[in-house]
Design a protein around this motif. Structure first.
Motif, PDB file in Angstrom:
ATOM      1  N   ILE A 107       0.858  -1.197   0.000  1.00 45.64           N
ATOM      2  CA  ILE A 107       0.000   0.000   0.000  1.00 45.64           C
ATOM      3  C   ILE A 107       0.889   1.241   0.000  1.00 45.64           C
ATOM      4  N   GLU A 108       1.902   1.247   0.863  1.00 48.50           N
ATOM      5  CA  GLU A 108       2.810   2.395   0.941  1.00 48.50           C
ATOM      6  C   GLU A 108       3.499   2.650  -0.397  1.00 48.50           C
ATOM      7  N   GLY A 109       4.027   1.584  -0.973  1.00 48.28           N
ATOM      8  CA  GLY A 109       4.760   1.725  -2.230  1.00 48.28           C
ATOM      9  C   GLY A 109       3.882   2.255  -3.347  1.00 48.28           C
ATOM     10  N   LYS A 110       2.611   1.859  -3.356  1.00 44.64           N
ATOM     11  CA  LYS A 110       1.715   2.285  -4.432  1.00 44.64           C
ATOM     12  C   LYS A 110       1.248   3.737  -4.275  1.00 44.64           C
ATOM     13  N   MET A 111       1.535   4.356  -3.145  1.00 44.34           N
ATOM     14  CA  MET A 111       1.187   5.776  -2.973  1.00 44.34           C
ATOM     15  C   MET A 111       2.180   6.657  -3.731  1.00 44.34           C
ATOM     16  N   ARG A 112       3.327   6.093  -4.080  1.00 43.36           N
ATOM     17  CA  ARG A 112       4.348   6.898  -4.789  1.00 43.36           C
ATOM     18  C   ARG A 112       4.249   6.679  -6.298  1.00 43.36           C
ATOM     19  N   VAL A 113       3.060   6.504  -6.797  1.00 46.46           N
ATOM     20  CA  VAL A 113       2.715   6.218  -8.201  1.00 46.46           C
ATOM     21  C   VAL A 113       3.393   4.936  -8.700  1.00 46.46           C
ATOM     22  N   GLU A 126     -13.125   7.890  -8.811  1.00 47.75           N
ATOM     23  CA  GLU A 126     -11.773   7.334  -8.820  1.00 47.75           C
ATOM     24  C   GLU A 126     -11.364   7.060 -10.255  1.00 47.75           C
ATOM     25  N   ILE A 127     -10.179   7.518 -10.610  1.00 48.07           N
ATOM     26  CA  ILE A 127      -9.644   7.340 -11.963  1.00 48.07           C
ATOM     27  C   ILE A 127      -8.378   6.485 -11.884  1.00 48.07           C
ATOM     28  N   CYS A 128      -8.305   5.442 -12.711  1.00 53.34           N
ATOM     29  CA  CYS A 128      -7.087   4.624 -12.788  1.00 53.34           C
ATOM     30  C   CYS A 128      -6.778   4.405 -14.262  1.00 53.34           C
ATOM     31  N   LEU A 129      -5.523   4.486 -14.614  1.00 57.28           N
ATOM     32  CA  LEU A 129      -5.104   4.186 -15.989  1.00 57.28           C
ATOM     33  C   LEU A 129      -4.004   3.136 -15.951  1.00 57.28           C
ATOM     34  N   HIS A 150      -8.340  16.662  -5.149  1.00 56.44           N
ATOM     35  CA  HIS A 150      -8.041  15.261  -5.436  1.00 56.44           C
ATOM     36  C   HIS A 150      -7.215  14.657  -4.313  1.00 56.44           C
ATOM     37  N   ARG A 151      -7.174  13.349  -4.293  1.00 56.73           N
ATOM     38  CA  ARG A 151      -6.381  12.620  -3.306  1.00 56.73           C
ATOM     39  C   ARG A 151      -5.769  11.392  -3.984  1.00 56.73           C
ATOM     40  N   VAL A 152      -4.464  11.257  -3.879  1.00 59.95           N
ATOM     41  CA  VAL A 152      -3.787  10.086  -4.434  1.00 59.95           C
ATOM     42  C   VAL A 152      -4.041   8.902  -3.499  1.00 59.95           C
ATOM     43  N   CYS A 153      -4.549   7.814  -4.029  1.00 60.55           N
ATOM     44  CA  CYS A 153      -4.816   6.607  -3.238  1.00 60.55           C
ATOM     45  C   CYS A 153      -4.000   5.462  -3.843  1.00 60.55           C
ATOM     46  N   PRO A 154      -3.841   4.358  -3.093  1.00 65.27           N
ATOM     47  CA  PRO A 154      -2.978   3.289  -3.599  1.00 65.27           C
ATOM     48  C   PRO A 154      -3.451   2.688  -4.931  1.00 65.27           C
ATOM     49  N   MET A 155      -4.773   2.654  -5.150  1.00 61.81           N
ATOM     50  CA  MET A 155      -5.285   1.988  -6.350  1.00 61.81           C
ATOM     51  C   MET A 155      -5.844   2.962  -7.397  1.00 61.81           C
ATOM     52  N   GLY A 156      -5.581   4.250  -7.226  1.00 63.30           N
ATOM     53  CA  GLY A 156      -6.078   5.223  -8.200  1.00 63.30           C
ATOM     54  C   GLY A 156      -6.125   6.593  -7.561  1.00 63.30           C
ATOM     55  N   THR A 157      -6.509   7.583  -8.340  1.00 65.83           N
ATOM     56  CA  THR A 157      -6.606   8.938  -7.798  1.00 65.83           C
ATOM     57  C   THR A 157      -8.074   9.320  -7.706  1.00 65.83           C
ATOM     58  N   VAL A 158      -8.453   9.858  -6.547  1.00 62.41           N
ATOM     59  CA  VAL A 158      -9.844  10.230  -6.304  1.00 62.41           C
ATOM     60  C   VAL A 158      -9.983  11.734  -6.511  1.00 62.41           C
ATOM     61  N   THR A 174     -18.455  14.653  -0.801  1.00 54.92           N
ATOM     62  CA  THR A 174     -17.100  15.195  -0.833  1.00 54.92           C
ATOM     63  C   THR A 174     -16.116  14.074  -0.525  1.00 54.92           C
ATOM     64  N   ILE A 175     -14.869  14.288  -0.911  1.00 49.89           N
ATOM     65  CA  ILE A 175     -13.822  13.324  -0.591  1.00 49.89           C
ATOM     66  C   ILE A 175     -13.755  13.138   0.920  1.00 49.89           C
ATOM     67  N   GLU A 176     -13.775  14.246   1.656  1.00 49.53           N
ATOM     68  CA  GLU A 176     -13.702  14.169   3.118  1.00 49.53           C
ATOM     69  C   GLU A 176     -14.883  13.378   3.688  1.00 49.53           C
ATOM     70  N   GLY A 177     -16.078  13.690   3.205  1.00 54.93           N
ATOM     71  CA  GLY A 177     -17.276  13.024   3.723  1.00 54.93           C
ATOM     72  C   GLY A 177     -17.254  11.530   3.458  1.00 54.93           C
ATOM     73  N   LYS A 178     -16.710  11.146   2.321  1.00 54.91           N
ATOM     74  CA  LYS A 178     -16.715   9.725   1.967  1.00 54.91           C
ATOM     75  C   LYS A 178     -15.659   8.925   2.734  1.00 54.91           C
TER      76      LYS A 178
END
Lengths: 93, 93, 93, 93
Positions: free
Chosen positions: A87-93, B5-8, B36-44, B86-90
């Motif tokens: 999870i940590e590693g995937k936060m750095r794109v 959430e967007i993932c490419l 926006h917020r960078v998350c491990p599996m995509g950007t929200v 909102t991102i915060e609310g979710k």
């Protein structure tokens, strides 16, 4: 280790606010022992693919027990064998 | 406001490490002005559905420009009209 | 019975054409005994949630065995308890 | 040409059967002029990424107009530049 995002959506609940159905699911994830991170669009977990699929099964049981008559489960797993995923590693794109 | 959430995923890049293709996409998201917020599996991201779809179009252009010959774009939007999302609310389930 | 869509994308392959990695996955699905339908964006299967998750595990093993170093697995399950879900039934919206 | 799968799920409806909300969405897809195929887990369309995103916007408007208070839109696009993608072509793995 793989990293996965799990999202569950109960349908037909009568109200657009579905947090009450998701609380027991979050409990299951917390008690799983898997490293996890709550994100705005789902919960991200870290584990083997087998552990992740076991957890999805438990989440499914929890949301039905919470009273959902219909549920959409969305899962996306990222697994690689050439180097560890976290999870940590995937936060750095 | 909707949250999405967007993932490419670029395919056929020759290496399982694809961060070099995603950096220009992150630039586009940062410059979009959308929260926006960078998350491990995509950007929200948070915005109107129209703004989110415009951003997806720009992300698509950026990854092709970065050299991807094939790309899978995965998008999940949560939109509700009865109260603001909102991102915060979710994050509070 | 639940209905689910399974998609796998190998990353880091030398070519954007990834059919060679997906053929062994299709074999696993065909041999699973579960009712299934090949669709343009994934394969749809019908079974219990437990059977579907078992199948995902087998598909994951098959794509690694086919040489994928990294794989994205996307799964969406639709399950309901108030009446049976089938692939056929879900074609009628 | 890209190929994409579009799925919409209304949340908070009074019944787990949501076909009534999806009929107007199907109308929008049929009238779009884009080549499409109804699949068990969503509708697959063929077009440019721009056309597909325009269609998603129209589907979103249609489901809100049909009375949905909250909607999850799930979209997955497959686009490649090295050779044409079609719904027909993607049926052959």
């Amino acid at each position: 280790m793989a990293v996965a995002e799990i999202c569950l959506f109960p349908l037909g609940t009568g109200s657009p606010s579905v947090g009450g159905y998701l609380e027991p699911v979050m409990d299951v994830i917390r008690k799983s022992g898997l490293k996890h991170r709550v994100c705005p669009m789902g919960t991200v977990v870290e584990g083997s693919v087998e552990e992740i699929l076991e957890l999805v099964k438990a989440c499914h049981e929890a949301i039905l027990k919470a009273g959902a008559e219909r549920v959409i489960i969305s899962l996306r797993i990222d697994d690689r064998t050439d180097k560890p995923l976290t999870i940590e590693g995937k936060m750095r794109v």
